[in-house]
Design an enzyme around this catalytic site. Sequence first.
Site, mmCIF file in Angstrom:
data_model
loop_
_atom_site.group_PDB
_atom_site.id
_atom_site.type_symbol
_atom_site.label_atom_id
_atom_site.label_comp_id
_atom_site.label_asym_id
_atom_site.label_seq_id
_atom_site.Cartn_x
_atom_site.Cartn_y
_atom_site.Cartn_z
ATOM 1 N N ILE A 158 41.359 36.802 47.937
ATOM 2 C CA ILE A 158 42.760 37.020 47.542
ATOM 3 C C ILE A 158 43.668 36.849 48.764
ATOM 4 O O ILE A 158 44.732 36.232 48.677
ATOM 5 C CB ILE A 158 42.954 38.403 46.872
ATOM 6 C CG1 ILE A 158 42.054 38.518 45.638
ATOM 7 C CG2 ILE A 158 44.417 38.634 46.492
ATOM 8 C CD1 ILE A 158 41.970 39.905 45.021
ATOM 9 N N ARG A 238 43.986 49.203 47.273
ATOM 10 C CA ARG A 238 43.700 50.510 46.692
ATOM 11 C C ARG A 238 44.596 51.526 47.392
ATOM 12 O O ARG A 238 44.803 51.469 48.597
ATOM 13 C CB ARG A 238 42.228 50.902 46.903
ATOM 14 C CG ARG A 238 41.233 50.160 46.006
ATOM 15 C CD ARG A 238 41.395 50.509 44.528
ATOM 16 N NE ARG A 238 40.420 49.843 43.678
ATOM 17 C CZ ARG A 238 40.621 48.674 43.074
ATOM 18 N NH1 ARG A 238 41.759 48.018 43.232
ATOM 19 N NH2 ARG A 238 39.689 48.160 42.291
ATOM 20 N N GLU A 267 46.455 57.467 40.236
ATOM 21 C CA GLU A 267 46.977 56.581 39.176
ATOM 22 C C GLU A 267 46.624 57.139 37.806
ATOM 23 O O GLU A 267 45.486 57.574 37.618
ATOM 24 C CB GLU A 267 46.371 55.179 39.338
ATOM 25 C CG GLU A 267 46.818 54.521 40.627
ATOM 26 C CD GLU A 267 46.185 53.129 40.840
ATOM 27 O OE1 GLU A 267 45.447 52.667 39.959
ATOM 28 O OE2 GLU A 267 46.435 52.540 41.892
ATOM 29 N N HIS A 286 49.597 48.953 39.031
ATOM 30 C CA HIS A 286 48.246 48.369 39.203
ATOM 31 C C HIS A 286 48.024 47.196 38.248
ATOM 32 O O HIS A 286 47.159 47.238 37.370
ATOM 33 C CB HIS A 286 47.151 49.441 39.020
ATOM 34 C CG HIS A 286 45.878 49.074 39.708
ATOM 35 N ND1 HIS A 286 45.033 49.989 40.289
ATOM 36 C CD2 HIS A 286 45.293 47.856 39.912
ATOM 37 C CE1 HIS A 286 43.986 49.365 40.807
ATOM 38 N NE2 HIS A 286 44.120 48.060 40.591
HETATM 39 C C1 DGY Z 1 40.468 44.820 40.820
HETATM 40 O O1 DGY Z 1 39.976 43.846 40.269
HETATM 41 O O2 DGY Z 1 39.819 45.526 41.572
HETATM 42 C C2 DGY Z 1 41.875 45.098 40.495
HETATM 43 O O3 DGY Z 1 42.363 46.187 41.206
HETATM 44 C C3 DGY Z 1 42.011 45.278 39.006
HETATM 45 O O4 DGY Z 1 43.269 44.864 38.601
#
Ligand code: DGY
Length: 320
Positions: A158, A238, A267, A286
């Site tokens: 990502i 997170r 959350e 989230h």
């Molecule tokens: C993940 O894939 O860990 C994301 O936080 C979920 O949206």
Amino acid sequence: MLDKIYITRKLPEEIVEPLREKFEVHMWHSEEKGMTYEEIKTNAKDVQALWTMLSDNIDRALIESLPNLKVISNFGVGFNNIDIEAAKEHGIAVTNTPGVLTETTADLTFALLLATARRITEVEQEIRSGNWTSWSPMQYTGMDVFGATLGIVGMGRIGEAVARRAKGFDMNVLYHNRTRKLDAEETYGFTYAELDDLLKKSDFVILLTPLTPETKGLIGERELNLMKETSAIINVARGSIVDEKALYDALVNKKIWAAGMDVFEQEPVPVNHPLLTLPNVTMSPHIGSASIRTRLAMMQMNSKDIEAVLEGKQPKNRVV
Ligand code: DGY
């Protein structure tokens, strides 16, 4: 006897249907309201497969209370909600959903970056509440994203996808990661930096590291003090990676300029959370991977991996 699967949240029937042909599938009745720890323990007690959400706390005690369990398939790329060591010790496969959500999550990260920099949620509220009564030259001004220095903490899939987008905005990209990404450095021109150095130099710091014992509380008072007073921090990883109390203090004391948050220590965020009182905190609930296509693709991955394990095959996305 058919193997049993328990799904801890109501999912679309079109996803679950193929599994029903081969297995005995049980599913929680609600889409919105998750299961409590005790409800999982009771409902899943004799199952071979448990399909979990990131909000489910699958700890050692829970794992050890499910004697027939062969696989835990977690909906998400992160799996910090599962005691991996306990699963491993008991020979239980754990699977997740990497790859398929990379670009979607990078899009959301960029949306949050732009929204934070240009104060989008704050100024929308100004319109809705009738406070926008005149136009003036320095009103609602924010920070430029183009040409700014972006520091990415956690250069996984990502992180790389975010960094590629940043290049389109002519950003100077720094990154910090456990291991250097020499190929990506060469291909895209990212620069490796030690964490302190990255914090000092970046206009925007994006957190994309997994939550582990090492990254819990990674960004606290000391780290926030290293950042520029004009900078913003964006957390899409997170919540517990950031000390939220320290973040609140840094924002109130103007040690940093703004924050963008898709994830939180707790959350859903309690409505009386101090960060909610600050206009320079841009938030989303989230939703990193929450596009329709990607969420359905993630479900397909979980489903296929559960099927594989129950049929004695290797799942594609095995964590342990
Ligand atoms: C993940 O894939 O860990 C994301 O936080 C979920 O949206």
